[in-house]
Enzyme design. Structure first.
Site, PDB file in Angstrom:
ATOM      1  N   LYS A 113      -4.214   6.062 -12.304  1.00 32.35           N
ATOM      2  CA  LYS A 113      -4.211   5.176 -13.461  1.00 32.35           C
ATOM      3  C   LYS A 113      -5.579   5.203 -14.149  1.00 32.35           C
ATOM      4  CE  LYS A 113      -0.197   4.034 -11.709  1.00 32.35           C
ATOM      5  NZ  LYS A 113       0.280   3.019 -10.818  1.00 32.35           N
ATOM      6  N   ASP A 145      -4.204  -4.574  -3.949  1.00 31.78           N
ATOM      7  CA  ASP A 145      -3.752  -3.334  -4.573  1.00 31.78           C
ATOM      8  C   ASP A 145      -4.341  -3.313  -5.982  1.00 31.78           C
ATOM      9  OD1 ASP A 145      -2.454  -1.265  -5.858  1.00 31.78           O
ATOM     10  OD2 ASP A 145      -0.416  -1.945  -5.389  1.00 31.78           O
ATOM     11  N   TRP A 148       5.258  -4.708  -8.256  1.00 29.15           N
ATOM     12  CA  TRP A 148       4.453  -4.015  -7.238  1.00 29.15           C
ATOM     13  C   TRP A 148       4.233  -4.900  -6.039  1.00 29.15           C
ATOM     14  CZ3 TRP A 148       4.903   0.802  -7.038  1.00 29.15           C
ATOM     15  CH2 TRP A 148       5.034   1.572  -8.196  1.00 29.15           C
TER      16      TRP A 148
HETATM   17  C1  LIG Z   1       1.315   2.928  -9.797  1.00 27.01           C
HETATM   18  C2  LIG Z   1       1.179   1.816  -8.825  1.00 27.01           C
HETATM   19  C3  LIG Z   1       1.582   1.940  -7.494  1.00 27.01           C
HETATM   20  C4  LIG Z   1       2.259   3.202  -6.977  1.00 27.01           C
HETATM   21  O1  LIG Z   1       1.384   4.187  -6.700  1.00 27.01           O
HETATM   22  P1  LIG Z   1       1.887   5.573  -6.051  1.00 27.01           P
HETATM   23  O2  LIG Z   1       0.694   6.429  -6.196  1.00 27.01           O
HETATM   24  O3  LIG Z   1       3.081   6.032  -6.803  1.00 27.01           O
HETATM   25  O4  LIG Z   1       2.202   5.308  -4.631  1.00 27.01           O
HETATM   26  C5  LIG Z   1       1.405   0.871  -6.643  1.00 27.01           C
HETATM   27  N1  LIG Z   1       0.840  -0.276  -7.074  1.00 27.01           N
HETATM   28  C6  LIG Z   1       0.433  -0.430  -8.349  1.00 27.01           C
HETATM   29  C7  LIG Z   1      -0.182  -1.716  -8.767  1.00 27.01           C
HETATM   30  C8  LIG Z   1       0.593   0.606  -9.262  1.00 27.01           C
HETATM   31  O5  LIG Z   1       0.199   0.453 -10.542  1.00 27.01           O
END
Ligand SMILES: *Cc1c(COP(=O)(O)O)cnc(C)c1O
Length: 360
Positions: A196, A172, A102
């Site tokens: 998540k 993030d 990521w």
């Molecule tokens: C799932 C995830 C993403 C992607 O998210 P989207 O909603 O598909 O854009 C980005 N960063 C992390 C850490 C994730 O777990």
């Protein structure tokens, strides 16, 4: 009705009481005669849901008054561009710490909007640990320092908060937001896709310190400009109304269960069950440095990957699904977010023990 234990990395399992309440309210939300899905985002019913959701997020995370909470669309991958579009212009460059898949995506996207310095990388160790801050090469002129607080694919997580001095820290937090208490004041900006640990897909939460708003590059689409969204209480364009409503139910559920400190305890207990089993097993293994192991996503391998399919089939037959690891790392991955009950992890460990006895 039969519910599985769903170990999906995302969209992920949601608390049953939340799903039940949403079902009860589907046709007629609290006497309004309509579903939340059918409401005007500017009507008093939805405005109330929106305000309550924000207030509960602020309370749970202890978000200080000088931070805006934005409910946006575009997901965390969208934010990989939206963050630099809004923040990098202040100095033209940003520091990024690369801890895995990521982080790599964030880095790649940011390069379109400014200069990106890799302040540290876990690549040499195959992303099995978080680089110690003493090794970071931070640039005092960076507009911000970006981290991924939990690498959903590799299963490494920060269990400490980097100190970036006067340079704002951006994180993030898609896969570990609400999993434990954090000190929001140590961050300039936090973003997370909801799917998540917070609700359904479609909603992206951005928590941003006031003074960082208003520096967007001219190319920034108005719907993705933090200033436009902040000035319009996230109602500049139609927000993801139903996802906000479900996230609101999740936040109430987390509050009822005792808040983020209680979530942390629950998550530690679940992760311990699984890691303790993995560490004593001679058949299953997890490669991550113990100090940096994720409480949310636990990748593991079988000694012989020819047995992967049999393992997954057996899990499915026992009501445990979505255990296949990400193709980049292979093997298995158990995602055990807030809504995964400890019974699910017990069932998984029980099955792993059984499988090891049979094939080990
Ligand atoms: C799932 C995830 C993403 C992607 O998210 P989207 O909603 O598909 O854009 C980005 N960063 C992390 C850490 C994730 O777990």
């Amino acid at each position: 009705m039969s519910r599985v234990f769903n170990f999906s990395p995302g969209p992920a399992t949601l608390p049953e009481p939340v799903l039940r309440q949403a079902a009860d309210e589907m046709m007629d939300w609290q006497g309004s005669g309509m579903s939340v899905m059918e409401m005007s985002h500017r009507g008093k019913e939805f405005m109330g849901i929106h305000a309550e959701t924000e207030a509960n997020l602020r309370e749970l995370m202890g978000i200080p008054a000088n931070y805006k909470v934005l409910f946006m669309q575009g997901g965390a991958i969208g934010e990989n561009a939206i963050v630099p579009m809004n923040l990098i212009g202040r100095t033209g460059s940003a520091d990024y710490v690369n801890t895995g898949e990521w982080s790599k995506k964030s880095i790649k996207e940011a390069k379109t909007y400014g200069k990106v310095n890799i302040a540290a990388s876990g690549e040499a160790g195959n992303f099995t640990s978080i680089p110690n801050q003493s090794q970071w090469k931070l640039d005092a002129n960076a507009a911000y320092v970006h981290i991924c607080s939990n690498e959903t694919i590799g299963g490494v997580e920060y269990h400490w908060t980097p100190d970036t001095g006067a340079v704002p820290l951006v994180a993030d937090m898609s896969s570990n937001i609400l999993s434990r208490p954090i000190d929001v004041s140590k961050y300039g900006l936090i973003y997370a896709g909801a799917q998540k640990n917070m609700g359904p897909s479609g909603l992206t939460v951005v928590i941003v310190r006031d003074d960082l708003i208003g520096n967007s590059l001219p190319v920034t689409p108005s719907a993705f400009d933090y200033k436009t969204q902040a000035d319009n209480d996230s109602m500049y364009n139609t927000p993801p109304t139903y996802a906000i409503y479900i996230a609101g139910l999740v936040l109430k559920y987390v509050k009822q269960r005792g808040g983020l400190a209680a979530m942390q305890e629950h998550n530690q207990a679940k992760a311990k069950l699984l890691y303790d089993y993995l560490d004593q097993s001679r058949f299953f293994s997890n490669p991550v440095a113990p100090a940096d192991r994720s409480l949310m996503n636990v990748p593991f391998k079988l000694r012989d990957d020819a047995l992967d399919d049999a393992f997954l089939k057996g899990a499915q037959a026992r009501g445990m699904i979505q255990l296949k690891g990400h193709r980049v790392v292979g093997g298995m991955r158990a995602s055990i977010y807030n809504a995964m009950p400890i019974e699910g992890v017990r069932a998984l460990v029980g099955y792993m023990r059984e499988f090891e006895a049979q094939h080990g």
